[in-house]
Scaffold this motif. Structure first.
Motif, short mmCIF file in Angstrom:
data_model
loop_
_atom_site.label_atom_id
_atom_site.label_comp_id
_atom_site.label_asym_id
_atom_site.label_seq_id
_atom_site.Cartn_x
_atom_site.Cartn_y
_atom_site.Cartn_z
N ASN A 1 80.67 38.29 -31.15
CA ASN A 1 80.09 38.44 -29.82
C ASN A 1 78.56 38.33 -29.86
O ASN A 1 77.96 37.70 -29.01
CB ASN A 1 80.54 39.78 -29.23
N GLU A 2 77.94 38.96 -30.86
CA GLU A 2 76.48 38.88 -30.97
C GLU A 2 76.02 37.47 -31.33
O GLU A 2 74.99 37.01 -30.86
CB GLU A 2 75.98 39.88 -32.02
N ARG A 3 76.77 36.81 -32.15
CA ARG A 3 76.43 35.43 -32.52
C ARG A 3 76.50 34.53 -31.29
O ARG A 3 75.65 33.66 -31.10
CB ARG A 3 77.38 34.96 -33.61
N PHE A 4 77.51 34.72 -30.47
CA PHE A 4 77.66 33.93 -29.25
C PHE A 4 76.48 34.18 -28.30
O PHE A 4 75.92 33.24 -27.73
CB PHE A 4 78.99 34.28 -28.57
N ARG A 5 76.08 35.43 -28.12
CA ARG A 5 74.94 35.76 -27.27
C ARG A 5 73.66 35.14 -27.82
O ARG A 5 72.83 34.64 -27.06
CB ARG A 5 74.79 37.27 -27.16
N PHE A 6 73.49 35.16 -29.13
CA PHE A 6 72.31 34.54 -29.75
C PHE A 6 72.26 33.04 -29.46
O PHE A 6 71.22 32.49 -29.11
CB PHE A 6 72.29 34.81 -31.26
N VAL B 1 73.71 31.42 -26.98
CA VAL B 1 73.46 31.22 -25.56
C VAL B 1 71.97 31.40 -25.26
O VAL B 1 71.36 30.58 -24.56
CB VAL B 1 74.32 32.18 -24.70
N TRP B 2 71.37 32.44 -25.79
CA TRP B 2 69.93 32.67 -25.58
C TRP B 2 69.10 31.53 -26.19
O TRP B 2 68.13 31.08 -25.60
CB TRP B 2 69.49 34.01 -26.17
#
Length: 147
Positions: free
Chosen positions: A2-7, A9-10
């Protein structure tokens, strides 16, 4: 995950934002450059008109004192520093646009003369030049844009 996906996207949003900024910055830069050359041309024409008005007020002399300079004038009242074969374009630039530089570019000066047609080209970069033209009694200053 989940954190990798958010990174990711950002990071993608940041790249899009920076790309958009540079895209529009280039468009603004083109307009700003064109405006700088248009303003310089307006200043040159304004100075030439001021000198002509003073020439008329002083009784249309062949030479005119303006800002502690003696300026040679033609019969139509335009500043006209002649050389043996034509016109002294460097002197014209110093009279009409003493700042000389536009956007930190120093011009390449070119003189073209033929019969009663005198042209001074001041090429500032690959894209812009300013042209001063005397044809008979007419005087003009314009920006030339190279594609």
């Amino acid at each position: 995950m989940n954190e990798r996906f958010r990174f990711v996207v950002w990071a993608v949003l940041l790249v899009i934002l920076i790309s958009t900024f540079f895209y529009y910055w280039q468009k603004v830069q083109v307009v700003a450059d064109r405006t700088a050359f248009t303003l310089a041309t307006d200043r040159m024409l304004d100075r030439a008109n001021q000198i002509k008005q003073l020439w008329i007020l002083k009784g249309k002399p062949s030479q005119l004192t303006y800002l502690e300079q003696t300026l040679p004038m033609n019969q139509s009242g335009w500043v006209f520093p002649e050389t043996g074969q034509g016109i002294d374009c460097e002197k014209i630039l110093m009279i009409l646009y003493p700042d000389e530089r536009i956007l930190n570019f120093k011009p390449l000066v070119e003189s073209l003369s033929k019969n009663d047609r005198f042209i001074c080209n001041f090429r500032y970069n690959q894209q812009y030049a300013i042209q001063v033209v005397w044809i008979g009694k007419q005087f003009s200053v314009k920006v030339l844009e190279e594609p």
